[in-house]
Design a protein around this motif. Structure first.
Motif, mmCIF file in Angstrom:
data_model
loop_
_atom_site.group_PDB
_atom_site.id
_atom_site.type_symbol
_atom_site.label_atom_id
_atom_site.label_comp_id
_atom_site.label_asym_id
_atom_site.label_seq_id
_atom_site.Cartn_x
_atom_site.Cartn_y
_atom_site.Cartn_z
ATOM 1 N N ASN A 278 45.294 25.055 48.079
ATOM 2 C CA ASN A 278 44.242 25.541 49.245
ATOM 3 C C ASN A 278 42.686 23.884 49.604
ATOM 4 O OD1 ASN A 278 42.113 26.728 50.131
ATOM 5 N ND2 ASN A 278 43.055 27.722 49.794
ATOM 6 N N ALA B 136 39.937 22.047 51.917
ATOM 7 C CA ALA B 136 39.430 21.851 52.938
ATOM 8 C C ALA B 136 37.772 21.072 53.750
ATOM 9 C CB ALA B 136 39.036 23.681 54.149
ATOM 10 N N TYR C 278 41.292 21.657 56.920
ATOM 11 C CA TYR C 278 42.717 22.395 56.389
ATOM 12 C C TYR C 278 44.055 21.771 55.445
ATOM 13 C CZ TYR C 278 45.147 24.762 58.998
ATOM 14 O OH TYR C 278 46.054 25.548 60.507
ATOM 15 N N MET C 279 44.185 21.629 54.093
ATOM 16 C CA MET C 279 45.567 21.675 54.013
ATOM 17 C C MET C 279 45.886 22.934 54.020
ATOM 18 S SD MET C 279 45.487 19.177 51.305
ATOM 19 C CE MET C 279 47.320 20.218 50.788
ATOM 20 N N HIS C 280 47.190 23.254 53.796
ATOM 21 C CA HIS C 280 47.492 24.657 52.530
ATOM 22 C C HIS C 280 49.224 24.594 52.164
ATOM 23 C CE1 HIS C 280 47.400 29.499 52.742
ATOM 24 N NE2 HIS C 280 47.859 29.081 51.688
ATOM 25 N N GLY D 143 48.528 22.426 57.622
ATOM 26 C CA GLY D 143 47.401 21.795 57.852
ATOM 27 C C GLY D 143 46.660 21.706 59.345
ATOM 28 N N SER E 186 47.741 23.582 64.401
ATOM 29 C CA SER E 186 47.609 23.008 63.245
ATOM 30 C C SER E 186 49.743 22.723 63.330
ATOM 31 C CB SER E 186 48.098 24.216 62.160
ATOM 32 O OG SER E 186 48.837 24.429 62.041
ATOM 33 N N SER F 275 53.008 22.394 60.734
ATOM 34 C CA SER F 275 53.732 23.519 60.123
ATOM 35 C C SER F 275 55.030 22.707 59.654
ATOM 36 C CB SER F 275 53.572 24.926 60.172
ATOM 37 O OG SER F 275 52.202 25.258 59.987
#
Length: 301
Positions: free
Chosen positions: A138, A140, A153-155, A187, A210, A212
């Motif tokens: 992740n 952010a 953020y991104m995960h 994200g 977000s 996905s």
């Protein structure tokens, strides 16, 4: 003020617009530094002189706030309190130019943070029966202003298939094998409110919006990405809890010759993402998660 010439101080405050654009002396920064040191060492005496002067109460209140700001051991919150009381009490334009262009603006507790770390998602429903979850990555960028928490953020992580299946796309029929890797990405934006924000610890519940997706990694060439099979590619919303602990604080030099507060901290977030649309009901589920990240921040923790 140092000389106790309060009549001139009051006149300069009243006529600020007439004087503010005048040329300043060469090398005035050195003079300003020395005057600042003299004022900060003599604030009680200067303030007492102000109170005894013939200035009106409005001017005295502005000077008192300014001296509060210049006091080395004073907290910014005390300066804010004086400004708030002043603005509630006095609504006229008498000292407006001086207040607007000379008085320091209201202090805002703000920081700009970058983080990177790992975590995990915990699929629910049928999605949990079809895929296992590995460690995630992740990143952010958090912007905190007063009691408002925001995070871009991104995960992302790889998920392994637990039950083989066959899928038909517009161009091909694909047979997916046990333990075949699919790619998950989420994200978006988190925004919340600090229930606790002090010099060591943060606690903020938040809501998130977000996007996905979860798709196969069958094709190796980048131009073939649109041929991958998508389990879902959906709008996502959710809620979570942000916590952060400062590990180390320090000051760094900035481009203006002054210093900027900086810090290293660790944040832990846990939340729940609701996936709005899944392409195949056999994979229906949501994606709760937990992340742990190292933070590098600028500004007030």
């Amino acid at each position: 003020m140092l000389a106790g010439d309060w009549a001139t101080v009051n006149q300069l405050m009243l006529e600020f617009d007439e004087h503010k654009n005048k040329s300043i002396y060469p090398n005035s920064q050195e003079l300003i530094r020395k005057l600042y040191e003299s004022i900060s060492k003599n604030i009680p005496a200067v303030l007492a002189g102000c109170e005894r002067s013939g200035m009106d109460d409005q001017a005295k209140m502005l000077v008192s706030a300014l001296l509060q700001y210049l006091e080395k051991d004073s907290s910014p919150e005390k300066y804010n309190e004086k400004l708030i009381v002043y603005r509630k009490r006095y609504k006229d334009e008498k000292y407006k130019p001086f207040e607007k262009d000379f008085m320091p603006p209201k202090y805002v507790k703000a920081s700009w943070n970058f983080s990177m770390g790992s975590g995990k998602i915990f699929p629910t429903g049928r999605l949990s029966n079809q895929f296992s979850s590995n460690a995630s990555f992740n990143m952010a960028m958090d912007i905190n202003i007063d009691n408002v928490f925001t995070s871009l953020y991104m995960h992302a992580l790889g998920m392994e298939l637990q039950n083989p299946f066959t899928a038909t796309t517009a161009v091909d029929t694909l047979n997916f094998n046990l333990n075949e890797r699919f790619w998950y990405f989420n994200g978006g934006l988190k925004t919340g409110y600090f229930v606790i924000r002090n010099n060591r610890f943060h606690l903020a519940p938040y809501a998130s919006i977000s996007g996905s997706y979860l798709e196969s990694t069958r094709y190796k060439e980048e131009e073939d990405n649109d041929l991958e099979y998508e389990i879902f590619n959906s709008f996502t919303y959710g809620a979570g809890l942000h916590t952060e602990v400062k590990v180390y604080g320090y000051e760094g030099n900035n481009i203006y010759g002054g210093t900027t507060k900086m810090h290293l901290s660790v944040k832990l977030e846990t939340g729940y993402n609701k996936i709005v649309k899944v392409n195949d009901s056999a994979f229906k589920g949501d994606t709760p998660y937990v992340i742990l990240a190292l933070v590098w921040g600028f500004g007030q923790f």
